[in-house]
Design an enzyme around this catalytic site. Structure first.
Site, PDB file in Angstrom:
ATOM      1  N   CYS A 127     -75.661  84.301  31.834  1.00  0.00           N
ATOM      2  CA  CYS A 127     -75.241  83.394  32.903  1.00  0.00           C
ATOM      3  C   CYS A 127     -75.164  81.948  32.416  1.00  0.00           C
ATOM      4  O   CYS A 127     -75.994  81.503  31.637  1.00  0.00           O
ATOM      5  CB  CYS A 127     -76.241  83.413  34.051  1.00  0.00           C
ATOM      6  SG  CYS A 127     -76.364  85.015  34.827  1.00  0.00           S
ATOM      7  N   GLU A 157     -78.549  96.228  10.149  1.00  0.00           N
ATOM      8  CA  GLU A 157     -77.591  95.179  10.514  1.00  0.00           C
ATOM      9  C   GLU A 157     -76.161  95.729  10.493  1.00  0.00           C
ATOM     10  O   GLU A 157     -75.363  95.452  11.393  1.00  0.00           O
ATOM     11  CB  GLU A 157     -77.759  93.989   9.551  1.00  0.00           C
ATOM     12  CG  GLU A 157     -76.782  92.844   9.726  1.00  0.00           C
ATOM     13  CD  GLU A 157     -76.745  92.239  11.123  1.00  0.00           C
ATOM     14  OE1 GLU A 157     -77.594  92.571  11.960  1.00  0.00           O
ATOM     15  OE2 GLU A 157     -75.827  91.452  11.377  1.00  0.00           O
ATOM     16  N   LYS A 209     -73.715  95.835  13.734  1.00  0.00           N
ATOM     17  CA  LYS A 209     -72.391  95.185  13.754  1.00  0.00           C
ATOM     18  C   LYS A 209     -71.335  96.159  14.223  1.00  0.00           C
ATOM     19  O   LYS A 209     -70.511  95.838  15.060  1.00  0.00           O
ATOM     20  CB  LYS A 209     -71.990  94.673  12.362  1.00  0.00           C
ATOM     21  CG  LYS A 209     -72.584  93.392  11.855  1.00  0.00           C
ATOM     22  CD  LYS A 209     -72.183  92.137  12.558  1.00  0.00           C
ATOM     23  CE  LYS A 209     -73.053  91.839  13.728  1.00  0.00           C
ATOM     24  NZ  LYS A 209     -74.318  91.224  13.490  1.00  0.00           N
ATOM     25  N   GLU A 248     -71.766  97.128  18.072  1.00  0.00           N
ATOM     26  CA  GLU A 248     -71.573  96.093  19.091  1.00  0.00           C
ATOM     27  C   GLU A 248     -70.121  95.677  19.284  1.00  0.00           C
ATOM     28  O   GLU A 248     -69.736  95.291  20.371  1.00  0.00           O
ATOM     29  CB  GLU A 248     -72.502  94.893  18.893  1.00  0.00           C
ATOM     30  CG  GLU A 248     -72.171  93.943  17.779  1.00  0.00           C
ATOM     31  CD  GLU A 248     -73.098  92.725  17.780  1.00  0.00           C
ATOM     32  OE1 GLU A 248     -73.395  92.239  16.684  1.00  0.00           O
ATOM     33  OE2 GLU A 248     -73.507  92.227  18.848  1.00  0.00           O
ATOM     34  N   HIS A 264     -86.491 113.850   6.790  1.00  0.00           N
ATOM     35  CA  HIS A 264     -87.557 114.113   7.771  1.00  0.00           C
ATOM     36  C   HIS A 264     -86.996 114.314   9.175  1.00  0.00           C
ATOM     37  O   HIS A 264     -87.707 114.121  10.159  1.00  0.00           O
ATOM     38  CB  HIS A 264     -88.583 112.975   7.746  1.00  0.00           C
ATOM     39  CG  HIS A 264     -89.258 112.849   6.420  1.00  0.00           C
ATOM     40  ND1 HIS A 264     -90.165 113.771   5.961  1.00  0.00           N
ATOM     41  CD2 HIS A 264     -89.102 111.949   5.420  1.00  0.00           C
ATOM     42  CE1 HIS A 264     -90.560 113.427   4.740  1.00  0.00           C
ATOM     43  NE2 HIS A 264     -89.924 112.324   4.394  1.00  0.00           N
TER      44      HIS A 264
END
Ligand code: M6R
Length: 607
Positions: free
Chosen positions: A2, A483, A487, A490, A506
């Site tokens: 906002c 990272e 990227k 998003e 695992h």
């Protein structure tokens, strides 16, 4: 997140408010609105979607005029994206805009409904409106009504408030949400971020928590929450500030990826001289630097990935234990701050609510030795709460997906680690000169990695058509894998996950099939053989691997992309570039809103 712009002027304030809203667009939002007061009547317009929709509605109104008003971009928290939920919210006597979250709104709403208030939206913010009404009804004082809001609400808020019967004043109050006040000779403004108002103000003031500001045409008066007048020193606006454009690129993110070699020069400028590093900001704290025995780094998102990489550096280079804690978790865990702890916050914006809260908490407990913020925005809230700030000097980052802020944070962290090592005399001569020589090469190395990234173009089609991708790495590159995955998800909305490569067997190896590409960050270092074994395990199960490495290997189903040679210490910074490139190009092919991906905000000012 906002954004608020509000104010009072000698002329129609609408163009100033609209211009401010446009400058807040980069923060992320889903609807916007504006409320003006003229002749003791409110005019209110709200639209979902972009600010240009609001602008269009305004242009259709022949008499949308007022010398004072409130404007807002909303990023939904309570209630769907709709005109009803968009701000401003108006009642009989008040018009308000709110940034933040009122945590106890449900209880307050119940009480207010019982008193006969009719809620028109699903927002938490609307309770503020009726607390104001209720208090004003009995006291006849707007100031007292604002004091009641402070007293009754729990959570965070930055508020702009106007009262229908007073065309001379806009009120403001804040707690744990950013708010800046600006003024000129005949106009007073407020905004969530100084970007929104700096072109039309001469001086700005930061409002502290629970302080109240009364904005009038000729000036601003500040009060404590109990009504005492406060003197505040204004900060002159630098009118020569850069105006940020896309520099010929189609997207801000693209520009921000490509400008990284230049940005890093700026980060290093005046800090690396001859054969040493000088972070002048540290000069006053040499005694504390010598005493550091532990490090805690607090941050969110991409900044947290920079923190995770820095942890390896602190521990491997300085032998200092370093804990990295996600800011949103820090506040709710038992604090076990060890003796002589350096507390570092990493934040591009300096406004991330979770990181700011963690910092405020540690300041309250006061068990740390020193707090340092590594930040890109001078004067933002996190630096103001820290003992000292190391600016990343990356220039404004507009794309929601952080790129240059990440690489410049890492460069600053390396310089900080070097400086601590020098004070503690824990770096040998060889390491000293290795760090400096490597950092000097960083801009040129980044350029080489940018050029090499184009070799990824042939892989982009594969990524575009996939629903899921995995990223793997070891040690620092495990953090970098996080990272890379962040990227991609998003901006391209492709599900992506990251793993420390040794962990695959695992459980996650079950995800491997011919349709799930794996991106392996595998620089040729002492762990290369280990990660290559993990790659073999994937290939043996028909997985498709894209390997980024300075070692080229030919194998079926393996796409081996040769990366430039580079000092080991710079690799976590340089290898982030092909990952940014990959995400950007994939998103571009998918046609997503790259600079403002859905649901996200640049500056996350709510918890
Ligand atoms: O401004 P900050 O660095 O504190 O922001 C933290 C995260 O919100 C931010 O890094 C976010 O994860 C980015 N959109 C990632 O690209």
């Amino acid at each position: 997140m906002c954004g608020i712009v509000a104010g009072i002027s000698e002329k129609n304030i609408t163009p100033i408010l609209l211009e401010g809203l446009k400058k807040l667009e980069y923060r992320g939002y889903d609807s916007s609105g504006i409320s003006l007061l003229f002749d003791n009547e409110f005019s209110l317009l709200k639209e979902t979607g972009k600010v240009k929709n609001l602008e269009l509605s305004i242009s259709k109104e022949c008499s949308f005029f007022g010398k004072l008003g409130l404007a807002h971009t909303r990023w939904s928290t309570h209630g769907k994206v709709s005109k009803e939920n968009a701000h401003p919210h108006n009642s009989k006597n008040f018009s308000i805009v709110h940034n933040g979250i009122i945590e106890n709104y449900l209880g307050l709403k119940g009480d207010l409904i019982k008193k006969g208030y009719d809620f028109k939206s699903e927002t938490d913010s609307e309770v503020i409106l009726y607390i104001l009404e209720e208090s004003y009804k009995s006291s006849g004082s707007v100031f007292k009504a604002i004091q009641d809001v402070i007293q009754k609400t729990k959570g965070s808020y930055a508020l702009g408030i106007i009262h229908r019967k007073n065309e001379e004043v806009v009120w403001s109050v804040k707690k744990d949400s950013p708010l800046v006040i600006g003024k000129t000779k005949d106009m007073s403004l407020m905004a969530s971020d100084k970007n929104a108002i700096d072109s039309c103000t001469e001086e700005i003031y930061y409002l502290g928590d629970n302080e109240i500001a009364k904005l009038e045409k000729k000036g601003v008066t500040f009060f404590t929450s109990d009504g005492k007048i406060l003197y505040k020193e204004g900060i002159k606006i630098d009118k020569n500030q850069e105006i940020v454009g896309k520099g010929g690129f189609e997207y801000f993110m693209e520009k921000e990826i490509y400008e990284q070699p230049e940005v890093i020069k700026n980060t290093l400028k005046n800090r690396i001289k001859k054969e040493s590093i000088y972070l002048d900001e540290l000069n006053r704290y040499k005694r504390e630097l010598k005493k550091i025995e532990n490090v805690e780094i607090i941050s969110c998102g991409t900044s947290n990935h920079a923190a995770l990489i820095s942890k390896y550096w602190f521990e491997n280079i300085l032998n200092i234990p370093c804990e990295v804690i996600i800011a949103s978790e820090y506040r709710y865990k038992t604090l076990l701050t060890r003796k002589n702890t350096l507390f570092i916050t990493l934040s591009q914006s300096g406004e991330t609510a979770d990181t700011l809260s963690a910092l405020k908490l540690i300041n309250e407990k006061n068990k740390h030795l020193l707090s340092i913020s590594v930040c890109n925005v001078e004067g933002s809230s996190i630096p103001r709460e820290s003992d000292l700030t190391l600016l990343t000097n990356a220039g404004k980052e507009i794309g929601v997906a952080s790129t240059k802020a990440f690489t410049s944070q890492l460069a600053v962290m390396l310089m900080l680690i070097y400086s601590i090592g020098r004070e503690k005399r824990s770096l040998d001569k060889e390491m000293n000169s290795y760090i400096i020589k490597s950092l000097k090469k960083l801009p040129i190395k980044m350029e080489e990695f940018l050029n090499a990234s184009t070799s990824l173009d042939s892989f982009i089609k594969t990524l575009e058509n996939t629903t899921s991708a995995l990223y793997i790495g070891r040690s620092e590159y495990g953090a970098l894998a996080m990272e890379g995955a962040l990227k991609l998800k998003e901006i391209s909305y492709i599900h992506s996950e990251s793993f420390y490569a040794g962990e695959l067997k695992h459980g996650s190896l079950a995800l491997i099939d011919e349709n799930t590409p794996v991106i392996a960050i595998a620089p040729f270092n002492e762990l290369f053989d280990k990660i290559y074994s993990n790659i073999e395990e994937i290939l043996a199960r028909n997985g498709k691997v894209l390997m980024l490495s300075d070692k080229h290997i030919i194998s079926e189903n393996l796409i081996s992309i040769k990366m430039p040679e580079c000092p080991e210490i710079l690799k976590p910074i340089c290898y982030s570039i092909p990952l940014q490139y990959l995400a950007f190009k994939t998103a571009k092919l998918k046609g997503t809103d790259i600079d403002k991906p859905r649901n996200l905000a640049k500056s996350v000012t709510v918890e």
